[in-house]
Design a protein around this motif. Sequence first.
Motif: not given
Length: 502
Positions: A13-20, A40-51, A181-187
């Motif tokens: 599982i990869v948490v985040g949607g930016g370059n890293a 976390k962001a919707p598709q049209d606001e995705a990509g993090g700072n990398s965008f 789909s924001p991650v809200t906790g680690l199991l």
Amino acid sequence: MGETNAPERADVIVVGGGNAAFCAAHAAREAGADVLMLEKAPQDEAGGNSFYTAGAVRVAHGGAEALAPILDEATRARLPETELAPYSEADFAADLHRVTEGRCDPAMVEIVVGKSTETAEWLHRVGIRWRLMYERQAYESGGKQVFWGGLALGTVDGGKGLIADHTAAAERSGIRIRYESPVTGLLQDESGAIVGVRFRDAGGTEREARAGAMVIAAGGFEADADRRAKHLGAGWERALVRGNPVNTGEVLDMAINAGAARHGDWASCHSTAWDAGAPPQGGNRELTNQLTRQSYPIGIVVNRDGKRFLDEGADFRNYTYAKYGAEILKQPGGVAWQLFDAKTRPLLRTEEYDSHPITYAEANTLEELAAALGIDAAGLRATVDEFNDSIVDAPFDPTIKDGRAARVEPPKSNWSQALDAPPFYGYAVTCGITFTFGGVHVDDHGQVLTESGSPLPGLYAAGELVGGLFSGNYPGGSGLIAGAVYGRLAGTTAATPTPPQP
Ligand SMILES: Cc1cc2nc3c(=O)[nH]c(=O)nc-3n(C[C@H](O)[C@H](O)[C@H](O)COP(=O)(O)OP(=O)(O)OC[C@H]3O[C@@H](n4cnc5c(N)ncnc54)[C@H](O)[C@@H]3O)c2cc1C
């Protein structure tokens, strides 16, 4: 809040949607893993700072010909008019040590620098398109485009192109991406190993996702005013957020609460001169990096009293811009103005200074300019007269550190030009925060370490969420390459975890 449904499953599982995050996902997928990304962001606001980036990427290289195999057609056609000096691994490492005043983790420097070239080549194979950034990093000199400041490589169409290329590559290889789909906790299991995450799906339902390994690449805490004030100090809550409005640091906190060690400089960040009229809580997805104002080495910068307060020409822009946002924040009202005249205006980066809307004024006298911008006119006149009279006699050349200094306090070490040719131009800037430097500690494979120095089983990290590389300052173009190198390492290792040693 809805009920918890049956958990999703994946190998990684990869948490985040930016370059890293994308680099981790591609690497894990290449290693054969079934990969799920949670953004976390919707598709049209995705990509993090990398965008939001300019897509500038610092790599060690042997000059333009050496980079040619990964460059796009348009750039290759321009190589005969290009002068790009080789930039060695030793140069890159020295720049990191110099600008952080020795506060960078040497082991991490060695990894990022040593893998920078091969990682750019790997990204080319993944599907990222590369070019040379003539309009940002070169000046015309002697009929050639001469690159300066150790930075030349960039992605086609900047951060927007980078995220579009990453997303297309992920679709081709079968990486699953869940947006909104924001991650809200680690199991954690009873041994303390990380075995999955909790997240809220796009419909608002709290869910679990489980995997053999998690790579967290959810950015820093720059978009959270309270965390900024807590770690960076009072006043930082006023900084404008340049990039992703949802990089609020909760995943970083989750990792620390689960046992990850902190690393690096939690009290400093990357911040720059940013249009004073820009939106406060996150960048503009249309203009992205065009709201930045980075041609100050060619002019002077004054505060509301008309006084200069930094050495605009201390070094090439790439080595000063990331620490000068903090200097602007300290000025009265947290604002400053970059001033140019008819001589220097044509040298400014067009994508930044011809951008609209822009907070600026132009006038035929300094007094009129001061009145239009709200600067103390007498203070400005005194500053400019003293500055103009103190410039040493040396030829002006923006492609080198030309030694054309102004011997005033504070000095301007290079590229000084008298401000005396109307019309005069003034651009209002404030402090824009880019990303925070503190993060978690990872080992040479991108695995998260605990305070005792042992790996935290199941948890890997990459990008801004990792601390240790930067402190106080930063060489331009290092964030994307650091995220790419550690993302690739973390993704590869997460997909093929080393068995625990007996
Ligand atoms: C305006 C601007 C210009 C820049 N220009 C450059 C440049 O030219 N070159 C360069 O090297 N660097 C540049 N940078 C810095 C660069 O953006 C970063 O160093 C780099 O993008 C960091 O990548 P990352 O993947 O770690 O973080 P990000 O790209 O910020 O990705 C973090 C991701 O995590 C997601 N996330 C956050 N919280 C959660 C959660 N709870 N659950 C799930 N997902 C979450 C976010 O939505 C986002 O997708 C610039 C930054 C800005 C803002």
